[in-house]
Design a protein around this motif. Structure first.
Motif, short mmCIF file in Angstrom:
data_model
loop_
_atom_site.label_atom_id
_atom_site.label_comp_id
_atom_site.label_asym_id
_atom_site.label_seq_id
_atom_site.Cartn_x
_atom_site.Cartn_y
_atom_site.Cartn_z
N ASP A 109 48.99 46.99 38.68
CA ASP A 109 50.12 46.40 39.40
C ASP A 109 49.63 45.48 40.52
O ASP A 109 50.16 44.39 40.73
N TYR A 115 48.24 42.29 38.97
CA TYR A 115 49.34 41.42 38.55
C TYR A 115 49.91 40.69 39.77
O TYR A 115 50.13 39.48 39.74
N GLU A 166 47.45 38.01 40.96
CA GLU A 166 47.47 36.85 40.05
C GLU A 166 48.70 35.98 40.30
O GLU A 166 48.60 34.76 40.35
N GLN A 167 49.86 36.63 40.44
CA GLN A 167 51.11 35.89 40.67
C GLN A 167 51.09 35.13 41.98
O GLN A 167 51.63 34.03 42.09
#
Length: 183
Positions: free
Chosen positions: A75, A78, A81-82
């Motif tokens: 999580d 992610y 990265e976002q």
């Protein structure tokens, strides 16, 4: 900007080793928590999340300082990265600003989860073996059965406050509630 995050699980553990390594790696700011890694809400880590911006790098001493579960670590990845944030783990030499670093991160995170599950399995097997030999785990009860029944009866009669019952019986609220739950 390089921002560091350090964590120890208990108040008696020391953050010096992690802080020194993060400073040496060039962190401009370091945030610390003294709380278990299994707790997902950590005040300093929440602050770090608020401060990090695109192009920043979060430095940690080891992956297990960020999270203990694979899901938690993924999580975070992610999210990074976002948001365009890199993660560097000093001990595992992982830098997610590279493709190889991302691959290594996922492999190490899987291994950490695997290790945690092995420990859990061994613990459960040990407890099972002890039970098979007639041994019960856990702390001894603070009060005998008669006193526990009295505490529950006082609770159910609703003539005394929770605090009064706890004070009379010499127990904490969580202990009282666990006795009520047992019955």
């Amino acid at each position: 900007m390089k921002i560091g995050y350090a964590r120890v699980s208990t108040l008696i553990q020391n953050l010096d080793l992690q802080n020194d390594a993060l400073l040496q790696a060039g962190c401009e700011k370091i945030y610390t928590d003294k709380i278990s890694g299994t707790v997902s809400e950590r005040p300093a880590l929440t602050k770090v999340k608020e401060i990090l911006r695109r192009g920043d790098t979060l430095l940690i001493w080891r992956l297990d300082r960020l999270g203990r579960s694979l899901k938690d670590l993924i999580d975070w990845m992610y999210y990074f990265e976002q948001e365009g944030i890199a993660l560097k783990s000093l001990q595992e030499n992982i830098d997610t600003s590279t493709a190889t670093g991302k691959l290594i991160f996922h492999i190490f995170a899987s291994m950490a989860e695997f290790e945690k599950n092995l420990i859990k399995e061994r613990t459960m097997a040990g407890l099972s073996a002890a039970r098979a030999r007639g041994r019960e785990g856990g702390r001894p009860k603070k009060m005998n059965n008669e006193k526990r029944n009295l505490a529950v009866r006082l609770y159910k009669e609703k003539q005394h406050s929770i605090d009064a019952i706890c004070q009379m019986m010499g127990i904490s609220k969580p202990t009282l509630y666990s006795y009520v739950k047992e019955r």
